[in-house]
Design a protein around this motif. Structure first.
Motif, PDB file in Angstrom:
ATOM      1  N   ALA A 154       0.836  -1.203   0.000  1.00  0.00           N
ATOM      2  CA  ALA A 154       0.000   0.000   0.000  1.00  0.00           C
ATOM      3  C   ALA A 154       0.870   1.253   0.000  1.00  0.00           C
ATOM      4  N   ASP A 155       1.964   1.226   0.770  1.00  0.00           N
ATOM      5  CA  ASP A 155       2.873   2.372   0.800  1.00  0.00           C
ATOM      6  C   ASP A 155       3.517   2.598  -0.562  1.00  0.00           C
ATOM      7  N   TYR A 156       3.854   1.502  -1.252  1.00  0.00           N
ATOM      8  CA  TYR A 156       4.461   1.620  -2.581  1.00  0.00           C
ATOM      9  C   TYR A 156       3.511   2.310  -3.554  1.00  0.00           C
ATOM     10  N   LEU A 157       2.253   1.851  -3.603  1.00  0.00           N
ATOM     11  CA  LEU A 157       1.315   2.461  -4.544  1.00  0.00           C
ATOM     12  C   LEU A 157       1.002   3.902  -4.144  1.00  0.00           C
ATOM     13  N   THR A 158       0.957   4.166  -2.842  1.00  0.00           N
ATOM     14  CA  THR A 158       0.746   5.550  -2.384  1.00  0.00           C
ATOM     15  C   THR A 158       1.840   6.456  -2.920  1.00  0.00           C
ATOM     16  N   ALA A 159       3.092   6.026  -2.806  1.00  0.00           N
ATOM     17  CA  ALA A 159       4.225   6.835  -3.266  1.00  0.00           C
ATOM     18  C   ALA A 159       4.175   7.068  -4.776  1.00  0.00           C
ATOM     19  N   GLN A 160       3.775   6.035  -5.539  1.00  0.00           N
ATOM     20  CA  GLN A 160       3.712   6.183  -6.994  1.00  0.00           C
ATOM     21  C   GLN A 160       2.620   7.158  -7.400  1.00  0.00           C
ATOM     22  N   LEU A 161       1.434   6.990  -6.833  1.00  0.00           N
ATOM     23  CA  LEU A 161       0.309   7.845  -7.206  1.00  0.00           C
ATOM     24  C   LEU A 161       0.501   9.282  -6.740  1.00  0.00           C
ATOM     25  N   ALA A 162       1.184   9.467  -5.597  1.00  0.00           N
ATOM     26  CA  ALA A 162       1.404  10.816  -5.073  1.00  0.00           C
ATOM     27  C   ALA A 162       2.313  11.637  -5.977  1.00  0.00           C
ATOM     28  N   GLN A 163       3.096  10.972  -6.826  1.00  0.00           N
ATOM     29  CA  GLN A 163       3.919  11.697  -7.789  1.00  0.00           C
ATOM     30  C   GLN A 163       3.115  12.151  -9.001  1.00  0.00           C
ATOM     31  N   LEU A 164       1.905  11.610  -9.144  1.00  0.00           N
ATOM     32  CA  LEU A 164       1.106  11.869 -10.339  1.00  0.00           C
ATOM     33  C   LEU A 164      -0.060  12.818 -10.109  1.00  0.00           C
ATOM     34  N   ARG A 165      -0.548  12.899  -8.876  1.00  0.00           N
ATOM     35  CA  ARG A 165      -1.707  13.742  -8.589  1.00  0.00           C
ATOM     36  C   ARG A 165      -1.723  14.124  -7.110  1.00  0.00           C
ATOM     37  N   ALA A 166      -2.510  15.134  -6.791  1.00  0.00           N
ATOM     38  CA  ALA A 166      -2.648  15.584  -5.406  1.00  0.00           C
ATOM     39  C   ALA A 166      -3.703  14.740  -4.697  1.00  0.00           C
ATOM     40  N   ASP A 167      -3.788  14.932  -3.369  1.00  0.00           N
ATOM     41  CA  ASP A 167      -4.806  14.273  -2.540  1.00  0.00           C
ATOM     42  C   ASP A 167      -4.705  12.754  -2.572  1.00  0.00           C
ATOM     43  N   VAL A 168      -3.482  12.258  -2.469  1.00  0.00           N
ATOM     44  CA  VAL A 168      -3.220  10.829  -2.321  1.00  0.00           C
ATOM     45  C   VAL A 168      -2.532  10.639  -0.974  1.00  0.00           C
ATOM     46  N   ALA A 169      -3.057   9.752  -0.138  1.00  0.00           N
ATOM     47  CA  ALA A 169      -2.480   9.577   1.199  1.00  0.00           C
ATOM     48  C   ALA A 169      -2.923   8.256   1.795  1.00  0.00           C
ATOM     49  N   ARG A 257       2.305  -1.773 -10.246  1.00  0.00           N
ATOM     50  CA  ARG A 257       3.113  -0.987 -11.186  1.00  0.00           C
ATOM     51  C   ARG A 257       2.316  -0.689 -12.455  1.00  0.00           C
ATOM     52  N   LEU A 258       1.614  -1.690 -12.967  1.00  0.00           N
ATOM     53  CA  LEU A 258       0.769  -1.473 -14.141  1.00  0.00           C
ATOM     54  C   LEU A 258      -0.339  -0.474 -13.838  1.00  0.00           C
ATOM     55  N   LEU A 259      -0.900  -0.568 -12.636  1.00  0.00           N
ATOM     56  CA  LEU A 259      -1.967   0.340 -12.250  1.00  0.00           C
ATOM     57  C   LEU A 259      -1.470   1.784 -12.184  1.00  0.00           C
ATOM     58  N   ALA A 260      -0.261   1.982 -11.654  1.00  0.00           N
ATOM     59  CA  ALA A 260       0.318   3.322 -11.598  1.00  0.00           C
ATOM     60  C   ALA A 260       0.574   3.864 -13.006  1.00  0.00           C
ATOM     61  N   ALA A 261       1.092   3.004 -13.886  1.00  0.00           N
ATOM     62  CA  ALA A 261       1.357   3.429 -15.258  1.00  0.00           C
ATOM     63  C   ALA A 261       0.065   3.791 -15.983  1.00  0.00           C
ATOM     64  N   ASP A 262      -0.981   2.990 -15.793  1.00  0.00           N
ATOM     65  CA  ASP A 262      -2.269   3.279 -16.433  1.00  0.00           C
ATOM     66  C   ASP A 262      -2.874   4.567 -15.875  1.00  0.00           C
ATOM     67  N   THR A 263      -2.659   4.831 -14.583  1.00  0.00           N
ATOM     68  CA  THR A 263      -3.170   6.060 -13.989  1.00  0.00           C
ATOM     69  C   THR A 263      -2.457   7.271 -14.568  1.00  0.00           C
ATOM     70  N   ALA A 264      -1.144   7.149 -14.751  1.00  0.00           N
ATOM     71  CA  ALA A 264      -0.388   8.239 -15.379  1.00  0.00           C
ATOM     72  C   ALA A 264      -0.927   8.528 -16.772  1.00  0.00           C
ATOM     73  N   GLU A 265      -1.238   7.471 -17.507  1.00  0.00           N
ATOM     74  CA  GLU A 265      -1.777   7.656 -18.858  1.00  0.00           C
ATOM     75  C   GLU A 265      -3.158   8.295 -18.810  1.00  0.00           C
ATOM     76  N   ALA A 266      -3.971   7.896 -17.831  1.00  0.00           N
ATOM     77  CA  ALA A 266      -5.312   8.470 -17.702  1.00  0.00           C
ATOM     78  C   ALA A 266      -5.255   9.949 -17.338  1.00  0.00           C
ATOM     79  N   LEU A 267      -4.278  10.321 -16.535  1.00  0.00           N
ATOM     80  CA  LEU A 267      -4.130  11.727 -16.131  1.00  0.00           C
ATOM     81  C   LEU A 267      -3.555  12.584 -17.251  1.00  0.00           C
ATOM     82  N   GLY A 268      -2.756  11.993 -18.116  1.00  0.00           N
ATOM     83  CA  GLY A 268      -2.182  12.729 -19.239  1.00  0.00           C
ATOM     84  C   GLY A 268      -1.290  13.877 -18.798  1.00  0.00           C
ATOM     85  N   ASP A 269      -1.520  15.059 -19.369  1.00  0.00           N
ATOM     86  CA  ASP A 269      -0.688  16.228 -19.065  1.00  0.00           C
ATOM     87  C   ASP A 269      -0.769  16.626 -17.596  1.00  0.00           C
TER      88      ASP A 269
END
Length: 292
Positions: A154-169, A257-269
């Protein structure tokens, strides 16, 4: 959430076969529980089993199997089997119990870990990952939680998503009670709950409480979890067993890891802009070592 209990309803009125089993699992008689466990332990086999084969594996009568599928809302065993054919889980070498022994070489360990990744990905629908990623990108806030060995995941995915968007904790911060974290969750949020085996007591109760807050839930678990998937919006089932003494989490890490990558793609710019802001602040704070 309420469900139409009419046995004549269409086969998809109450969701998939696995979801129906989890919803009714707590109220099943002992013999029907054996049927449920047989299916949940090898869902990929359900499309090819006959009613007699399933009854034999579960150690019950054909009549018990018939009562079980009707309790789930199906008209017949054939309807339940037809529904199972829509599931994307496939067979896994991890369903075979091997002798508990240490790997005799690095090559043995590599093969075992590769098998865990392969078995996990065989059970995951890529379209579900894309759907979850879209929800993570659009959520008002994202909260994550895991216990024991699930905590570091859970900590790993939190760290990945927090680099991509706000309000992740994390759902609950250090020193905070679970109640304080749950109280901040509501509609528009996504909560990722990682619960691999040897979960703490009342894990299912936590999942039910979170679902009651109106948030969408992503449940990451192994095939042994019961009941809780009925309350999750999405369930990602990962392989963790090998012939070695300790569970392997490489399959779970691959999915995250795949979920983080797909989230980055969904967020785009938006992900690039957020990451750029994070990097700028890191430089201002001199937080990371500089390459020589």
């Amino acid at each position: 959430m309420s469900w139409d209990m009419n046995a004549d309803a269409p086969s998809d009125a109450r969701g998939s076969l696995l979801r129906r089993i989890h919803e009714t699992y707590a109220s099943l008689p002992d013999r029907e529980t054996r049927v449920a466990d047989t299916i949940l332990n090898a869902p990929s086999e359900m499309p090819v089993w006959t009613a007699s084969e399933l009854a034999g594996l579960a150690g019950v009568s054909n009549a018990t199997v018939s009562r079980f599928v009707q309790r789930l809302g199906y008209r017949s065993f054939e309807d339940a089997r037809q529904d199972a054919r829509t599931l994307r889980e496939t067979g896994s070498p991890l369903f075979m119990k091997g002798d508990m022994q240490m790997a005799s070489s690095h090559a043995d360990l590599l093969r075992a870990e590769a098998g865990v990744i392969e078995a996990t990905l065989a059970q995951i629908d890529p379209r579900m990952l894309v759907e979850i990623a879209g929800a993570l990108a659009e959520a008002r806030q994202v909260r994550l939680i895991g216990f024991r060995n699930s905590r570091f995941l859970a900590d790993y995915l939190t760290a990945q998503l927090a680099q991509l968007r706000a309000d992740v904790a994390p759902l609950a911060l250090e020193g905070q009670t679970l109640a304080e974290g749950i109280a901040g969750v509501g509609p528009g949020d996504v909560v990722v709950v990682i619960g691999l085996r040897r979960r703490p007591a009342r894990f299912g109760h936590l999942v039910r409480l979170l679902a009651g807050r109106g948030a969408r839930l992503v449940l990451v678990a192994d095939k042994g979890l019961r009941e809780a998937p009925a309350f999750a919006t999405w369930t990602l089932t990962c392989a963790v067993e090998t012939a070695l003494p300790l569970d392997s989490y490489v399959g779970v890490m691959t999915v995250l890891r795949l979920l983080a990558a797909d989230t980055a793609e969904a967020l785009g710019d938006a992900a690039l802009h957020h990451l750029n802001e994070v990097e700028t602040l890191r430089d201002a704070l001199s937080e990371l070592e500089q390459a020589r």
